[in-house]
Design an enzyme around this catalytic site. Structure first.
Site, PDB file in Angstrom:
ATOM      1  N   HIS A 143       0.862  -1.185   0.000  1.00 55.21           N
ATOM      2  CA  HIS A 143       0.000   0.000   0.000  1.00 55.21           C
ATOM      3  C   HIS A 143       0.899   1.235   0.000  1.00 55.21           C
ATOM      4  O   HIS A 143       1.660   1.460   0.944  1.00 55.21           O
ATOM      5  CB  HIS A 143      -0.905   0.010   1.229  1.00 55.21           C
ATOM      6  CG  HIS A 143      -1.718   1.260   1.360  1.00 55.21           C
ATOM      7  ND1 HIS A 143      -2.754   1.569   0.507  1.00 55.21           N
ATOM      8  CD2 HIS A 143      -1.628   2.288   2.239  1.00 55.21           C
ATOM      9  CE1 HIS A 143      -3.276   2.725   0.851  1.00 55.21           C
ATOM     10  NE2 HIS A 143      -2.609   3.187   1.907  1.00 55.21           N
ATOM     11  N   LYS A 164      -0.370  10.765   0.957  1.00 53.76           N
ATOM     12  CA  LYS A 164       0.498  10.243  -0.109  1.00 53.76           C
ATOM     13  C   LYS A 164      -0.049  10.607  -1.494  1.00 53.76           C
ATOM     14  O   LYS A 164       0.707  11.046  -2.372  1.00 53.76           O
ATOM     15  CB  LYS A 164       0.621   8.716   0.009  1.00 53.76           C
ATOM     16  CG  LYS A 164       1.246   8.230   1.304  1.00 53.76           C
ATOM     17  CD  LYS A 164       1.424   6.736   1.329  1.00 53.76           C
ATOM     18  CE  LYS A 164       0.118   5.979   1.290  1.00 53.76           C
ATOM     19  NZ  LYS A 164      -0.717   6.204   2.488  1.00 53.76           N
ATOM     20  N   ASP A 182      -2.036   3.788  -4.447  1.00 51.95           N
ATOM     21  CA  ASP A 182      -2.762   2.888  -3.557  1.00 51.95           C
ATOM     22  C   ASP A 182      -2.134   1.496  -3.494  1.00 51.95           C
ATOM     23  O   ASP A 182      -1.673   1.066  -2.448  1.00 51.95           O
ATOM     24  CB  ASP A 182      -4.241   2.784  -3.963  1.00 51.95           C
ATOM     25  CG  ASP A 182      -5.048   2.064  -2.903  1.00 51.95           C
ATOM     26  OD1 ASP A 182      -4.875   2.377  -1.715  1.00 51.95           O
ATOM     27  OD2 ASP A 182      -5.844   1.177  -3.265  1.00 51.95           O
ATOM     28  N   ARG A 248      19.124  14.427  10.699  1.00 54.66           N
ATOM     29  CA  ARG A 248      19.465  15.839  10.527  1.00 54.66           C
ATOM     30  C   ARG A 248      20.608  16.045   9.547  1.00 54.66           C
ATOM     31  O   ARG A 248      20.656  17.064   8.844  1.00 54.66           O
ATOM     32  CB  ARG A 248      19.850  16.462  11.887  1.00 54.66           C
ATOM     33  CG  ARG A 248      18.730  16.481  12.921  1.00 54.66           C
ATOM     34  CD  ARG A 248      17.648  17.475  12.556  1.00 54.66           C
ATOM     35  NE  ARG A 248      18.151  18.840  12.523  1.00 54.66           N
ATOM     36  CZ  ARG A 248      18.166  19.646  13.577  1.00 54.66           C
ATOM     37  NH1 ARG A 248      17.724  19.220  14.761  1.00 54.66           N
ATOM     38  NH2 ARG A 248      18.615  20.881  13.470  1.00 54.66           N
TER      39      ARG A 248
END
Length: 311
Positions: A143, A164, A182, A248
């Site tokens: 998915h 998404k 999907d 980071r």
């Protein structure tokens, strides 16, 4: 894991081969393994390690070898080959090479499909392997959303409703291409490569909550979609958590396992005000630079005088 097959009808359509003889409809004859063979040694009498599940390619060398044999020896060699009952025997260079009458006779006897192609043997084998590796590859469905961004295949994962599909539409509007929404079908086409595509019945459709289903190729044009793409980077979208320590610097390389292939991955937090489309574009370009041997974090630390080895 489920084993897949491809019919000779689909293979013939993709490779453009013509039928010399077939015992039944090509759609009823299936190839099970992604390998092909040129049976030169087998025709010469060496029968060890012959796999009759492979497609057999008769090229210039094999046909010329048979042409200089006596009629009895040629019949015997072809009888052994076709008697092994491979899925099909394909004669290349059809503009130069013509199947021997014995080939057609024995193909009828053993009910083996006999095809021909005007491609040279090497080109024909390459085309066949390309299609077979794709169609018969081990696969799973995830998915998510698969998009192509600056030539990089980006697989977007995350909980349902995190955005998404909306992110995919924003990327399409910025000139990138949608591959799947999907349900993403992921195929292991080699030990280092995962190819992603969409199930054919929902290909190029996307669901936007509050709007509904749209056909991206119709709304944004054929240039906004793509049938398949290699997965180069996995991006996991997650709700912003102020207690979590996110990446980071990019010093640590993270990977996502798909069918035993490790794909570079990163987690991107989602929060109001973040321009995720720009972040994904930057991640795509940065991933390409890493593949080309450049790591911005390592470069900066080197300039600062640190000596850190990055795996």
């Amino acid at each position: 894991m489920e084993n897949f097959t491809i019919s000779l009808a689909k293979l013939s359509e993709r490779i453009n081969m013509e039928v010399v003889y077939t015992p039944r409809e090509l759609s009823e004859i299936h190839v099970e393994i992604a390998e092909v063979n040129r049976p030169g040694l087998f025709l010469a009498g060496y029968y060890e390690y012959f796999d009759n599940l492979r497609l057999q390619i008769m090229g210039l060398a094999e046909m010329n070898f048979l042409s200089v044999q006596t009629a009895e020896r040629r019949y015997e060699a072809l009888d052994h080959l076709l008697g092994a009952m491979p899925p099909a025997v394909i004669v290349s260079r059809s503009d130069e090479l013509t199947p021997f009458p014995e080939m057609i006779e024995l193909a009828r006897k053993y009910k083996v499909a006999l095809l021909r192609s005007n491609e040279a043997s090497g080109v024909l084998m390459g085309n066949l392997l390309s299609v077979l590796n794709m169609e018969l590859a081990p696969r799973i469905t995830r998915h998510g959303v698969l998009v192509e961004v600056y030539g990089e295949g980006i697989l977007l994962l995350g909980d349902s409703g995190i955005g998404k599909s909306e992110l995919a539409i924003e990327l399409v509007k910025r000139g990138h291409r949608l591959v799947a929404d999907d349900a993403v079908e992921l195929r292991k086409v080699s030990n280092r490569q995962i190819m992603g595509t969409a199930p054919e019945n929902i290909r190029h459709f996307i669901e936007l909550r509050g709007v509904g289903l749209i056909n991206v190729s119709r709304v944004y044009g054929a240039g906004a979609v793509k049938v398949s793409e290699t997965v180069d980077l996995v991006v996991e979208l997650a709700p912003w958590d102020p207690r979590k320590n996110y990446q980071r610097t990019g010093l640590e390389n993270e990977y996502y396992d798909i069918l035993g292939v490790k794909i570079p991955s990163t987690e991107i937090p989602v929060s109001p005000g973040r321009n995720l489309a720009v972040v994904i574009e930057t991640a795509a370009v940065n991933n390409r630079q890493k593949k080309m041997g450049y790591n911005a974090a390592k470069d900066l630390l080197t300039r600062l005088g640190a000596n850190i080895d990055i795996e």
